[in-house]
Scaffold this motif. Structure first.
Motif, PDB file in Angstrom:
ATOM      1  N   PRO A 243      -1.079   7.311  56.635  1.00 39.61           N
ATOM      2  CA  PRO A 243      -0.504   6.141  55.941  1.00 39.61           C
ATOM      3  C   PRO A 243      -0.932   6.045  54.478  1.00 39.61           C
ATOM      4  CG  PRO A 243      -1.297   5.510  58.122  1.00 39.61           C
ATOM      5  CD  PRO A 243      -1.744   6.930  57.896  1.00 39.61           C
ATOM      6  N   THR A 244      -2.093   6.634  54.130  1.00 34.17           N
ATOM      7  CA  THR A 244      -2.552   6.598  52.731  1.00 34.17           C
ATOM      8  C   THR A 244      -1.996   7.756  51.911  1.00 34.17           C
ATOM      9  OG1 THR A 244      -4.566   7.800  53.351  1.00 34.17           O
ATOM     10  CG2 THR A 244      -4.689   5.394  53.312  1.00 34.17           C
ATOM     11  N   GLY A 245      -1.196   8.609  52.535  1.00 36.10           N
ATOM     12  CA  GLY A 245      -0.550   9.694  51.789  1.00 36.10           C
ATOM     13  C   GLY A 245      -1.364  10.964  51.698  1.00 36.10           C
ATOM     14  N   GLY A 246      -2.355  11.116  52.570  1.00 36.44           N
ATOM     15  CA  GLY A 246      -3.193  12.314  52.520  1.00 36.44           C
ATOM     16  C   GLY A 246      -3.457  12.861  53.909  1.00 36.44           C
ATOM     17  N   LEU A 247      -4.688  13.310  54.138  1.00 39.42           N
ATOM     18  CA  LEU A 247      -5.072  13.846  55.442  1.00 39.42           C
ATOM     19  C   LEU A 247      -5.244  12.712  56.452  1.00 39.42           C
ATOM     20  CD1 LEU A 247      -7.777  16.398  54.267  1.00 39.42           C
ATOM     21  CD2 LEU A 247      -5.415  16.899  54.876  1.00 39.42           C
ATOM     22  N   PRO A 248      -5.054  12.988  57.758  1.00 38.14           N
ATOM     23  CA  PRO A 248      -4.558  14.240  58.337  1.00 38.14           C
ATOM     24  C   PRO A 248      -3.087  14.476  57.992  1.00 38.14           C
ATOM     25  CG  PRO A 248      -4.821  12.580  60.039  1.00 38.14           C
ATOM     26  CD  PRO A 248      -5.403  11.989  58.782  1.00 38.14           C
ATOM     27  N   LEU A 249      -2.736  15.753  57.916  1.00 37.12           N
ATOM     28  CA  LEU A 249      -1.417  16.178  57.442  1.00 37.12           C
ATOM     29  C   LEU A 249      -0.835  17.207  58.400  1.00 37.12           C
ATOM     30  CD1 LEU A 249       0.738  16.622  55.094  1.00 37.12           C
ATOM     31  CD2 LEU A 249      -0.839  18.368  54.231  1.00 37.12           C
ATOM     32  N   THR A 250       0.451  17.102  58.656  1.00 36.53           N
ATOM     33  CA  THR A 250       1.159  18.122  59.436  1.00 36.53           C
ATOM     34  C   THR A 250       2.311  18.659  58.596  1.00 36.53           C
ATOM     35  OG1 THR A 250       0.630  17.026  61.524  1.00 36.53           O
ATOM     36  CG2 THR A 250       2.428  18.627  61.555  1.00 36.53           C
ATOM     37  N   VAL A 251       2.330  19.973  58.404  1.00 35.01           N
ATOM     38  CA  VAL A 251       3.415  20.642  57.685  1.00 35.01           C
ATOM     39  C   VAL A 251       4.253  21.412  58.704  1.00 35.01           C
ATOM     40  CG1 VAL A 251       4.017  22.359  55.931  1.00 35.01           C
ATOM     41  CG2 VAL A 251       2.043  20.857  55.571  1.00 35.01           C
ATOM     42  N   HIS A 252       5.542  21.145  58.721  1.00 40.21           N
ATOM     43  CA  HIS A 252       6.440  21.848  59.644  1.00 40.21           C
ATOM     44  C   HIS A 252       7.045  23.030  58.896  1.00 40.21           C
ATOM     45  CE1 HIS A 252       6.140  18.655  62.669  1.00 40.21           C
ATOM     46  NE2 HIS A 252       6.188  17.815  61.657  1.00 40.21           N
ATOM     47  N   GLY A 253       6.374  24.171  58.977  1.00 41.31           N
ATOM     48  CA  GLY A 253       6.827  25.359  58.260  1.00 41.31           C
ATOM     49  C   GLY A 253       8.143  25.871  58.815  1.00 41.31           C
ATOM     50  N   ALA A 254       9.034  26.217  57.913  1.00 39.80           N
ATOM     51  CA  ALA A 254      10.351  26.715  58.323  1.00 39.80           C
ATOM     52  C   ALA A 254      10.515  28.204  58.022  1.00 39.80           C
ATOM     53  CB  ALA A 254      11.442  25.922  57.608  1.00 39.80           C
ATOM     54  N   GLY A 255       9.432  28.856  57.616  1.00 41.76           N
ATOM     55  CA  GLY A 255       9.514  30.282  57.310  1.00 41.76           C
ATOM     56  C   GLY A 255       9.950  30.575  55.892  1.00 41.76           C
ATOM     57  N   LEU A 256      10.455  29.546  55.204  1.00 40.68           N
ATOM     58  CA  LEU A 256      10.843  29.723  53.795  1.00 40.68           C
ATOM     59  C   LEU A 256      10.874  28.362  53.128  1.00 40.68           C
ATOM     60  CD1 LEU A 256      14.048  28.702  53.383  1.00 40.68           C
ATOM     61  CD2 LEU A 256      14.488  30.802  54.622  1.00 40.68           C
ATOM     62  N   VAL A 257      10.750  28.385  51.800  1.00 41.02           N
ATOM     63  CA  VAL A 257      10.938  27.193  50.973  1.00 41.02           C
ATOM     64  C   VAL A 257      11.970  27.565  49.927  1.00 41.02           C
ATOM     65  CG1 VAL A 257       9.873  25.581  49.340  1.00 41.02           C
ATOM     66  CG2 VAL A 257       8.573  26.374  51.335  1.00 41.02           C
ATOM     67  N   GLU A 258      13.031  26.777  49.831  1.00 45.67           N
ATOM     68  CA  GLU A 258      14.093  27.125  48.891  1.00 45.67           C
ATOM     69  C   GLU A 258      13.592  27.082  47.451  1.00 45.67           C
ATOM     70  OE1 GLU A 258      18.553  25.644  47.634  1.00 45.67           O
ATOM     71  OE2 GLU A 258      17.903  25.466  49.720  1.00 45.67           O
ATOM     72  N   GLY A 259      12.756  26.081  47.119  1.00 46.97           N
ATOM     73  CA  GLY A 259      12.270  25.967  45.743  1.00 46.97           C
ATOM     74  C   GLY A 259      13.281  25.299  44.845  1.00 46.97           C
ATOM     75  N   GLY A 260      13.176  25.594  43.549  1.00 46.19           N
ATOM     76  CA  GLY A 260      14.062  24.945  42.585  1.00 46.19           C
ATOM     77  C   GLY A 260      13.250  24.113  41.613  1.00 46.19           C
ATOM     78  N   GLU A 261      13.620  22.847  41.451  1.00 47.27           N
ATOM     79  CA  GLU A 261      12.951  21.988  40.471  1.00 47.27           C
ATOM     80  C   GLU A 261      12.199  20.861  41.171  1.00 47.27           C
ATOM     81  OE1 GLU A 261      15.415  20.629  37.333  1.00 47.27           O
ATOM     82  OE2 GLU A 261      16.222  22.615  36.872  1.00 47.27           O
ATOM     83  N   ALA A 262      11.018  20.548  40.630  1.00 44.99           N
ATOM     84  CA  ALA A 262      10.223  19.448  41.186  1.00 44.99           C
ATOM     85  C   ALA A 262       9.456  18.775  40.059  1.00 44.99           C
ATOM     86  CB  ALA A 262       9.258  19.963  42.251  1.00 44.99           C
ATOM     87  N   VAL A 263       9.124  17.498  40.293  1.00 41.94           N
ATOM     88  CA  VAL A 263       8.347  16.705  39.336  1.00 41.94           C
ATOM     89  C   VAL A 263       7.069  16.273  40.030  1.00 41.94           C
ATOM     90  CG1 VAL A 263       8.286  14.589  37.959  1.00 41.94           C
ATOM     91  CG2 VAL A 263      10.414  15.904  38.152  1.00 41.94           C
ATOM     92  N   VAL A 264       5.958  16.305  39.293  1.00 44.51           N
ATOM     93  CA  VAL A 264       4.678  15.894  39.859  1.00 44.51           C
ATOM     94  C   VAL A 264       3.902  15.116  38.805  1.00 44.51           C
ATOM     95  CG1 VAL A 264       3.431  17.997  39.172  1.00 44.51           C
ATOM     96  CG2 VAL A 264       2.664  16.734  41.183  1.00 44.51           C
ATOM     97  N   ASP A 265       3.168  14.092  39.248  1.00 44.12           N
ATOM     98  CA  ASP A 265       2.190  13.438  38.376  1.00 44.12           C
ATOM     99  C   ASP A 265       0.837  14.051  38.722  1.00 44.12           C
ATOM    100  OD1 ASP A 265       0.304  11.898  37.091  1.00 44.12           O
ATOM    101  OD2 ASP A 265       1.080   9.968  37.769  1.00 44.12           O
TER     102      ASP A 265
END
Length: 427
Positions: free
Chosen positions: A144-166
């Motif tokens: 709920p706080t946006g961190g751990l514990p974390l589960t990533v559902h890997g799909a075998g690939l990430v399309e990528g492209g453009e992203a924004v981060v602070d």
């Protein structure tokens, strides 16, 4: 599980410390080399790696993802990449490098990957990197706080492209995304939006190492990084001695008016040695480089400084310890983000330096430190190796500084207590 606490009385020096030290490799370089090796198209060798809690947990995390990591030899690790796969569970300990570098790689795995770590790791910020991954189509569930514990559902690939981060909270939000970006189908164009990104030298280390592994990286536009899709190549990585880990030893030379040489320092470095030299010179030290290594000499004087530590924030605890021993006040600013490190380092330093007798003014982004007659006290280390280093430096000239736990130094330098005790016998 966290190790049992090891209380420790910091030894005091009886005279000038004069010695040569040989230290393990850089944690930052070792972690990046391990991730790049895991994502490469062939075998990699890591020479002179750091064997410590963070890197041991990184090795275990990569093995959980299906990578073969041979760490049997202390001076030469071998990594054979394989198809990344789940299900996997990864213990990050308290390591920012694992919690920020491995989720993007886990998104490339085929299967579910779960992350968790020490209790305080759940408080360390991860929201910006997770938001960027979600915007790239990665499916994940965070606390709920946006961190751990974390589960990533890997799909075998990430399309990528453009992203924004602070990335104003940690340069690792950028580094973590860039390290895996060449393996994204479309690569990655990453833009930072927000207050300045701290620890710029660590970002430069990431882009240098990506290029060394064969990635095409464009960082010509401020706050924008473009990584083209393509293979990363297996190679031999030679890890430099850890500059942040060397700082307490250099500080010992300055506190005691001695001379400490870090052996094995390379002619050209990916670490912020120029910034460190400027800081230590301003504090009253002399810094020289030679074939013998990197040498810091104390002049018998410690001066107060006014400094922006945003590029070398990892050094804040030890620089604060030197400031507490100086002949005048210091103001150290630009490090608000270290409130999200292993502990809230600004609050922790304010409390503990105050306990030993320094006058402290706490700012949102740093400290004003007024030296005073210092005295022994119990110095809480907060499971933070850099807080332990700061306490040890003060203990050189202030008898009776008792660390609540020196065991936390195993995060980056398990042999620290022995090396430090030996150092004081060279005085």
């Amino acid at each position: 599980m966290a190790a049992e606490l090891r209380p420790w009385l910091a030894p005091s020096a009886t005279g000038p410390v004069t010695t040569t030290v040989r230290l393990p490799g850089s944690k930052s370089m070792t972690a990046r080399a391990m991730v790049l090796a895991a994502l490469a198209d062939g075998r990699s060798v890591i020479e002179a790696p750091l064997r410590a809690r963070d890197t041991t947990l990184m090795a275990a995390g990569l093995r959980a993802l299906g990578v073969t990591v041979d760490t049997a030899a202390d001076d030469r690790w071998v990594i054979e990449p394989g198809p990344l796969r789940g299900p996997a569970r990864i213990d990050v300990g308290l390591a920012g490098t694992i919690m920020r570098f491995l989720p993007p790689a886990a998104a490339l795995a085929d299967g579910t990957v779960e992350f968790d770590g020490d209790p305080h790791a759940r408080k360390r910020p991860m929201g910006p990197i997770l938001g960027a991954l979600r915007s790239l189509g990665v499916r994940l569930e965070a606390s709920p706080t946006g961190g751990l514990p974390l589960t990533v559902h890997g799909a075998g690939l990430v399309e990528g492209g453009e992203a924004v981060v602070d990335a104003s909270g940690s340069s690792q939000f950028v580094s973590g995304l860039l390290l895996s970006a060449a393996r994204f189908t479309k690569g990655l164009t990453l833009r930072h939006e927000g207050p300045p990104v701290p620890s710029a030298p660590h970002l430069r280390m990431t882009t240098h190492m990506l290029r060394a592994a064969g990635a095409a990286v464009d960082e010509s536009t401020p706050d924008v990084w473009v990584v083209e899709p393509g293979p990363l190549h297996g190679r031999t990585w030679v890890i430099e001695p850890d500059l942040s880990g060397a700082l307490p030893f250099f500080a010992a030379a300055m506190v005691t008016g001695g001379e400490v040489t870090l052996a094995g320092w390379p002619a050209a470095s990916w670490q912020p040695v120029e910034q460190l030299a400027e800081l230590l010179t301003a504090l009253g030290g002399e810094v020289t480089r030679s074939a013998a290594g990197l040498t810091v000499r104390g002049t018998g004087t410690l001066r107060g400084i006014t400094a922006d530590l945003s590029e070398v924030s990892e050094m804040t605890p030890v620089i604060s310890a030197l400031a507490a021993l100086a002949d005048g006040p210091s103001e150290l600013r630009g490090v608000e983000h270290i409130r999200g490190h292993e502990t809230d380092r600004i609050a922790a330093l304010a409390t503990e330096l105050g306990k030993v007798g320094a006058g402290i003014t706490e700012f949102p982004d740093g400290l004003r430190i007024e030296p005073g007659p210092l005295h022994g006290a119990s110095f809480e280390t907060y499971a933070d190796h850099r807080m332990a280093h700061a306490a040890a430096v003060i203990g050189l000239s202030v008898p009776g500084v008792q660390l609540t736990d020196v065991g936390c130094t195993s995060k980056t330098l398990p042999e620290f207590p022995e090396l430090w005790a030996e150092l004081t016998t060279r005085s």
